[in-house]
Design a protein around this motif. Sequence first.
Motif, PDB file in Angstrom:
ATOM      1  N   ALA A 231     -25.082 -13.613  -0.050  1.00 22.76           N
ATOM      2  CA  ALA A 231     -23.834 -13.990  -0.718  1.00 22.76           C
ATOM      3  C   ALA A 231     -22.965 -14.801   0.241  1.00 22.76           C
ATOM      4  CB  ALA A 231     -23.096 -12.736  -1.177  1.00 22.76           C
ATOM      5  N   PRO A 232     -22.146 -15.729  -0.278  1.00 20.13           N
ATOM      6  CA  PRO A 232     -21.282 -16.530   0.603  1.00 20.13           C
ATOM      7  C   PRO A 232     -20.273 -15.656   1.338  1.00 20.13           C
ATOM      8  CG  PRO A 232     -21.385 -17.467  -1.615  1.00 20.13           C
ATOM      9  CD  PRO A 232     -22.017 -16.113  -1.683  1.00 20.13           C
ATOM     10  N   GLU A 233     -19.865 -16.138   2.501  1.00 18.70           N
ATOM     11  CA  GLU A 233     -18.749 -15.489   3.201  1.00 18.70           C
ATOM     12  C   GLU A 233     -17.482 -15.607   2.368  1.00 18.70           C
ATOM     13  OE1 GLU A 233     -18.641 -15.357   7.935  1.00 18.70           O
ATOM     14  OE2 GLU A 233     -18.579 -17.375   7.126  1.00 18.70           O
ATOM     15  N   ARG A 234     -16.544 -14.703   2.607  1.00 24.77           N
ATOM     16  CA  ARG A 234     -15.281 -14.773   1.888  1.00 24.77           C
ATOM     17  C   ARG A 234     -14.608 -16.112   2.158  1.00 24.77           C
ATOM     18  NH1 ARG A 234     -11.247  -9.945   1.014  1.00 24.77           N
ATOM     19  NH2 ARG A 234     -13.282  -8.953   1.112  1.00 24.77           N
ATOM     20  N   GLY A 235     -14.188 -16.792   1.087  1.00 23.19           N
ATOM     21  CA  GLY A 235     -13.542 -18.081   1.223  1.00 23.19           C
ATOM     22  C   GLY A 235     -14.491 -19.258   1.230  1.00 23.19           C
ATOM     23  N   SER A 236     -15.792 -19.001   1.168  1.00 24.22           N
ATOM     24  CA  SER A 236     -16.778 -20.083   1.181  1.00 24.22           C
ATOM     25  C   SER A 236     -17.488 -20.162  -0.165  1.00 24.22           C
ATOM     26  CB  SER A 236     -17.813 -19.847   2.299  1.00 24.22           C
ATOM     27  OG  SER A 236     -18.873 -20.777   2.211  1.00 24.22           O
ATOM     28  N   ASP A 237     -17.968 -21.363  -0.508  1.00 25.25           N
ATOM     29  CA  ASP A 237     -18.722 -21.549  -1.745  1.00 25.25           C
ATOM     30  C   ASP A 237     -20.224 -21.627  -1.504  1.00 25.25           C
ATOM     31  OD1 ASP A 237     -16.381 -21.619  -3.181  1.00 25.25           O
ATOM     32  OD2 ASP A 237     -16.238 -23.806  -3.207  1.00 25.25           O
ATOM     33  N   SER A 238     -20.654 -21.622  -0.252  1.00 31.88           N
ATOM     34  CA  SER A 238     -22.069 -21.826   0.065  1.00 31.88           C
ATOM     35  C   SER A 238     -22.726 -20.511   0.457  1.00 31.88           C
ATOM     36  CB  SER A 238     -22.221 -22.821   1.217  1.00 31.88           C
ATOM     37  OG  SER A 238     -21.709 -24.074   0.868  1.00 31.88           O
ATOM     38  N   PRO A 239     -23.838 -20.155  -0.187  1.00 27.68           N
ATOM     39  CA  PRO A 239     -24.594 -18.977   0.238  1.00 27.68           C
ATOM     40  C   PRO A 239     -25.092 -19.149   1.673  1.00 27.68           C
ATOM     41  CG  PRO A 239     -25.348 -19.756  -1.904  1.00 27.68           C
ATOM     42  CD  PRO A 239     -24.448 -20.818  -1.359  1.00 27.68           C
ATOM     43  N   ARG A 240     -25.341 -18.026   2.333  1.00 33.37           N
ATOM     44  CA  ARG A 240     -25.910 -18.059   3.680  1.00 33.37           C
ATOM     45  C   ARG A 240     -27.429 -17.961   3.573  1.00 33.37           C
ATOM     46  NH1 ARG A 240     -22.023 -13.253   5.557  1.00 33.37           N
ATOM     47  NH2 ARG A 240     -22.343 -12.815   3.339  1.00 33.37           N
ATOM     48  N   VAL A 241     -28.138 -18.766   4.368  1.00 30.71           N
ATOM     49  CA  VAL A 241     -29.594 -18.889   4.269  1.00 30.71           C
ATOM     50  C   VAL A 241     -30.214 -18.752   5.650  1.00 30.71           C
ATOM     51  CG1 VAL A 241     -31.508 -20.330   3.488  1.00 30.71           C
ATOM     52  CG2 VAL A 241     -29.286 -20.518   2.358  1.00 30.71           C
ATOM     53  N   ALA A 242     -31.331 -18.015   5.723  1.00 30.43           N
ATOM     54  CA  ALA A 242     -32.052 -17.878   6.993  1.00 30.43           C
ATOM     55  C   ALA A 242     -33.542 -17.771   6.725  1.00 30.43           C
ATOM     56  CB  ALA A 242     -31.569 -16.655   7.768  1.00 30.43           C
ATOM     57  N   ILE A 243     -34.330 -18.278   7.662  1.00 37.37           N
ATOM     58  CA  ILE A 243     -35.795 -18.208   7.626  1.00 37.37           C
ATOM     59  C   ILE A 243     -36.266 -17.669   8.970  1.00 37.37           C
ATOM     60  CG2 ILE A 243     -37.934 -19.548   7.459  1.00 37.37           C
ATOM     61  CD1 ILE A 243     -36.405 -21.552   5.743  1.00 37.37           C
ATOM     62  N   ALA A 244     -37.234 -16.765   8.945  1.00 36.62           N
ATOM     63  CA  ALA A 244     -37.804 -16.208  10.177  1.00 36.62           C
ATOM     64  C   ALA A 244     -39.300 -16.514  10.212  1.00 36.62           C
ATOM     65  CB  ALA A 244     -37.572 -14.701  10.246  1.00 36.62           C
ATOM     66  N   LEU A 245     -39.736 -17.197  11.264  1.00 27.41           N
ATOM     67  CA  LEU A 245     -41.148 -17.511  11.461  1.00 27.41           C
ATOM     68  C   LEU A 245     -41.676 -16.605  12.580  1.00 27.41           C
ATOM     69  CD1 LEU A 245     -40.800 -21.413  11.484  1.00 27.41           C
ATOM     70  CD2 LEU A 245     -41.337 -19.948   9.528  1.00 27.41           C
ATOM     71  N   GLY A 246     -42.610 -15.708  12.239  1.00 21.90           N
ATOM     72  CA  GLY A 246     -43.146 -14.799  13.243  1.00 21.90           C
ATOM     73  C   GLY A 246     -43.835 -15.549  14.372  1.00 21.90           C
ATOM     74  N   VAL A 247     -43.625 -15.105  15.606  1.00 23.40           N
ATOM     75  CA  VAL A 247     -44.170 -15.815  16.766  1.00 23.40           C
ATOM     76  C   VAL A 247     -45.056 -14.887  17.591  1.00 23.40           C
ATOM     77  CG1 VAL A 247     -42.210 -17.394  16.868  1.00 23.40           C
ATOM     78  CG2 VAL A 247     -42.150 -15.285  18.204  1.00 23.40           C
ATOM     79  N   ARG A 248     -45.955 -15.521  18.354  1.00 21.75           N
ATOM     80  CA  ARG A 248     -46.851 -14.777  19.231  1.00 21.75           C
ATOM     81  C   ARG A 248     -46.190 -14.452  20.563  1.00 21.75           C
ATOM     82  NH1 ARG A 248     -51.844 -15.296  16.857  1.00 21.75           N
ATOM     83  NH2 ARG A 248     -52.104 -17.079  15.445  1.00 21.75           N
TER      84      ARG A 248
END
Length: 394
Positions: A231-248
């Motif tokens: 969900a967006p931060e308070r006062g923001s219209d943009s959702p928060r997005v994250a991607i995690a790429l597993g590493v060796r």
Amino acid sequence: MIEFQPLPPRRRRCAAALSVCIGLLIAWTAGCGESRPPPPDASWPAGALLSARTDALDSLLAELERLQGTPLARHAGRLREALPDCTEVEAIAEGPEGLIAGLRCVGSPPALPGLRSHRGDAVASLALPIREDAPRLLLVAHTAAGGLQLDLRWPDPEPPLGALLPGAEPSGPDVLSAGERLFHVRVRVDGPLDLAGLVPAGSQGDDLFRLRSELLGAAILDGTWEAALYAPERGSDSPRVAIALGVRLQSAAAAAADRLIGDVEAHWSVSRTPLPPGGDPGACLLGLRLLPDLAPCYQATERALVLAWNPASLRHALEPGTSRSTNADPGRIELDLARLREVDLHLASRIGPEAVSAVASWPWRRLTARGGRRDDALTLRVELEAEGRGGWAR
């Protein structure tokens, strides 16, 4: 010098017979190892197929019509209007678009006994062609107390999408936080995740982020990937997005990300802002504002290289002390439809009453999908929980 003496005739015959037996055994073993059971639809008629219980399908389509203004609601309405007045229906068409016109009451004998048997006591079963000379995508739908369960079998998904889909091994614990999550997916693919091979040379993605670089290839990534929409931060219209790429190895991933950021800096004439000292290495490109609120960040943790839309996304995705699940399935998807509607209504309220009235009202509160590879096919179970219930009604 060692000299080999020829075997006596009797022993030669025994040796020859033994060689033949061994050869036949090897051939039989290899054949058994490569043989696979025929797909369920091997003997069914060609094309797109449908088998359904009319009353139950009518009720399901009525629920889908509640999604006013969406293509799904429009297609559901057309199919519902075409349902004949009988207990069971079936359809055969060249492609999915012809199924509505092909709807017929089940005759005696039925035209699709194989699909009918595959459906069992479910609401509906679909067989949809994906490409020529290939097994079809099979889908079986069950309903109970307002909930919906879909069992899907997708044979041999092709790249590039197939390279991102679940394999056969569990995907393991989440990397990203579960707090305020609208959407989440975690997957372990078969073999290493070759991210560079997913982006065509010369494409916009290749030009923007230089993703074809071998810096983020199979030698560094361990085959798991995860994505979350918050969900967006308070006062923001943009959702928060994250991607995690597993590493060796964390150090190798950090070095690769550092070189990748350097390439983007040179291409777009922006400068990185390092993350505060004392934590895992990372940086943000605060000046790369090509899209609303875009200021991409990365952080190389012990388990994953985390990429985020902006600093707020990164902070929330890696917030310590928040719940994280352990996944026994190779792939898992969760979509919080109730919370997504709340966010949509909140954002629409800033625009006006017309925008609020256009927000879809889902007949379900949550979607969960689990699955992996079996017999060279991706199998998924998708569960849609009814509003007012804590889980799938069986």
